[in-house]
Design a protein around this motif. Structure first.
Motif, PDB file in Angstrom:
ATOM      1  N   ALA A   1       7.293   2.999   4.006  1.00  0.00           N
ATOM      2  CA  ALA A   1       6.051   2.264   3.708  1.00  0.00           C
ATOM      3  C   ALA A   1       5.688   1.264   4.796  1.00  0.00           C
ATOM      4  O   ALA A   1       4.524   0.900   4.937  1.00  0.00           O
ATOM      5  N   THR A   2       6.659   0.787   5.569  1.00  0.00           N
ATOM      6  CA  THR A   2       6.366  -0.238   6.572  1.00  0.00           C
ATOM      7  C   THR A   2       6.247   0.342   7.972  1.00  0.00           C
ATOM      8  O   THR A   2       6.183  -0.415   8.939  1.00  0.00           O
ATOM      9  N   GLN A   3       6.214   1.650   8.133  1.00  0.00           N
ATOM     10  CA  GLN A   3       6.243   2.241   9.471  1.00  0.00           C
ATOM     11  C   GLN A   3       4.904   2.094  10.198  1.00  0.00           C
ATOM     12  O   GLN A   3       4.821   1.459  11.235  1.00  0.00           O
ATOM     13  N   SER A   4       3.849   2.707   9.694  1.00  0.00           N
ATOM     14  CA  SER A   4       2.549   2.609  10.363  1.00  0.00           C
ATOM     15  C   SER A   4       1.441   3.048   9.427  1.00  0.00           C
ATOM     16  O   SER A   4       1.675   3.777   8.459  1.00  0.00           O
ATOM     17  N   ILE A   5       0.230   2.618   9.750  1.00  0.00           N
ATOM     18  CA  ILE A   5      -0.942   2.997   8.974  1.00  0.00           C
ATOM     19  C   ILE A   5      -1.207   4.494   9.120  1.00  0.00           C
ATOM     20  O   ILE A   5      -1.559   5.182   8.155  1.00  0.00           O
TER      21      ILE A   5
ATOM     22  N   ALA B   1      -1.495   7.262   6.130  1.00  0.00           N
ATOM     23  CA  ALA B   1      -2.685   8.099   5.940  1.00  0.00           C
ATOM     24  C   ALA B   1      -2.318   9.577   6.016  1.00  0.00           C
ATOM     25  O   ALA B   1      -2.866  10.409   5.273  1.00  0.00           O
ATOM     26  N   LEU B   2      -1.367   9.919   6.898  1.00  0.00           N
ATOM     27  CA  LEU B   2      -0.966  11.309   7.054  1.00  0.00           C
ATOM     28  C   LEU B   2      -0.276  11.840   5.792  1.00  0.00           C
ATOM     29  O   LEU B   2      -0.591  12.932   5.323  1.00  0.00           O
ATOM     30  N   TRP B   3       0.643  11.048   5.217  1.00  0.00           N
ATOM     31  CA  TRP B   3       1.337  11.496   4.007  1.00  0.00           C
ATOM     32  C   TRP B   3       0.349  11.708   2.864  1.00  0.00           C
ATOM     33  O   TRP B   3       0.396  12.723   2.163  1.00  0.00           O
ATOM     34  N   ILE B   4      -0.540  10.731   2.681  1.00  0.00           N
ATOM     35  CA  ILE B   4      -1.517  10.854   1.589  1.00  0.00           C
ATOM     36  C   ILE B   4      -2.436  12.049   1.826  1.00  0.00           C
ATOM     37  O   ILE B   4      -2.724  12.834   0.920  1.00  0.00           O
TER      38      ILE B   4
ATOM     39  N   ALA C   1       0.826  -1.203   0.000  1.00  0.00           N
ATOM     40  CA  ALA C   1       0.000   0.000   0.000  1.00  0.00           C
ATOM     41  C   ALA C   1       0.861   1.253   0.000  1.00  0.00           C
ATOM     42  O   ALA C   1       0.589   2.219  -0.726  1.00  0.00           O
ATOM     43  N   GLY C   2       1.933   1.239   0.804  1.00  0.00           N
ATOM     44  CA  GLY C   2       2.830   2.389   0.842  1.00  0.00           C
ATOM     45  C   GLY C   2       3.489   2.648  -0.505  1.00  0.00           C
ATOM     46  O   GLY C   2       3.601   3.793  -0.948  1.00  0.00           O
TER      47      GLY C   2
END
Length: 208
Positions: free
Chosen positions: A111-115, A119-122, A61-62
């Motif tokens: 990409a593997t840090q956290s959901i 969501a914050l970057w997007i 997803a990331g």
């Protein structure tokens, strides 16, 4: 007309009646609607992918959203000179495009840090892009497809706010919400790009 005069009229560098810079302006306008169309197609395609891909991992997803933000940032940088007339709006569009590129890189690197971070970057990318769209469309009555540009800005801002303030407990919920918003945003961007194309054509070839 003599052969010499015909040769002169078709020789590059002679005045053909077109205003200076017309060809460059036309190329920029064409690149603008094409980049908008590309962004819309990318958003629409990504929305379909994340909605139909069961059990997508955080890493995938990331990467997917990171690539989308990179494409979105590039298309913003390309279209900013074809749709924005004032220098201030071009600067805003350039900053928004550069920030979106940076956020795309953040998504790819973390990409593997956290959901929540994903969501914050997007969300930040959508928010800045939407604000830029709205500011440009509201302040420039002559902007091509102004209504569609305003609608695109509103959808982008709302999507950014939702992703920033909503505590997503699972990746599935994040991808569903983001996927639905991408479908709506992509369809709106495609409609805006086609509307810009129609307006450019009608301006270049007015009906007598």
């Amino acid at each position: 007309m003599t052969s010499a005069s015909r040769a002169t009229s078709h020789t590059p560098g002679y005045d053909t009646g077109a205003p200076p810079g017309a060809d460059s302006a036309e190329r920029l306008a064409r690149a603008a609607w094409q980049s908008m169309l590309l962004a819309g197609v990318a958003a629409l395609g990504l929305g379909v992918v994340v909605l139909v891909w069961p059990g997508v991992s955080l890493l995938v997803a990331g990467v997917v959203f990171g690539v989308y933000l990179l494409v979105s940032g590039i298309t913003q940088l390309v279209s900013v000179f074809g749709t924005h007339r004032s220098v201030s709006l071009r600067v805003m569009g350039f900053v928004s495009g550069a920030l979106t590129l940076l956020l795309g890189l953040f998504c790819l690197r973390g990409a593997t840090q956290s959901i929540l971070l994903l969501a914050l970057w997007i969300g930040i990318g959508w928010l800045f892009r939407g604000v830029t769209h709205l500011a440009a469309a509201v302040s420039d009555p002559g902007m091509p497809a102004r209504g569609w540009q305003i609608l695109t800005g509103i959808i982008s801002v709302l999507g950014g706010v939702v992703l920033i303030v909503s505590p997503f407990a699972s990746l599935t919920l994040l991808t569903v919400v983001a996927g639905i918003w991408l479908l709506v945003l992509g369809a709106t961007e495609i409609a805006a790009a086609l509307a810009v194309r129609r307006e450019r054509r009608s301006t270049a070839h007015p009906v007598s």
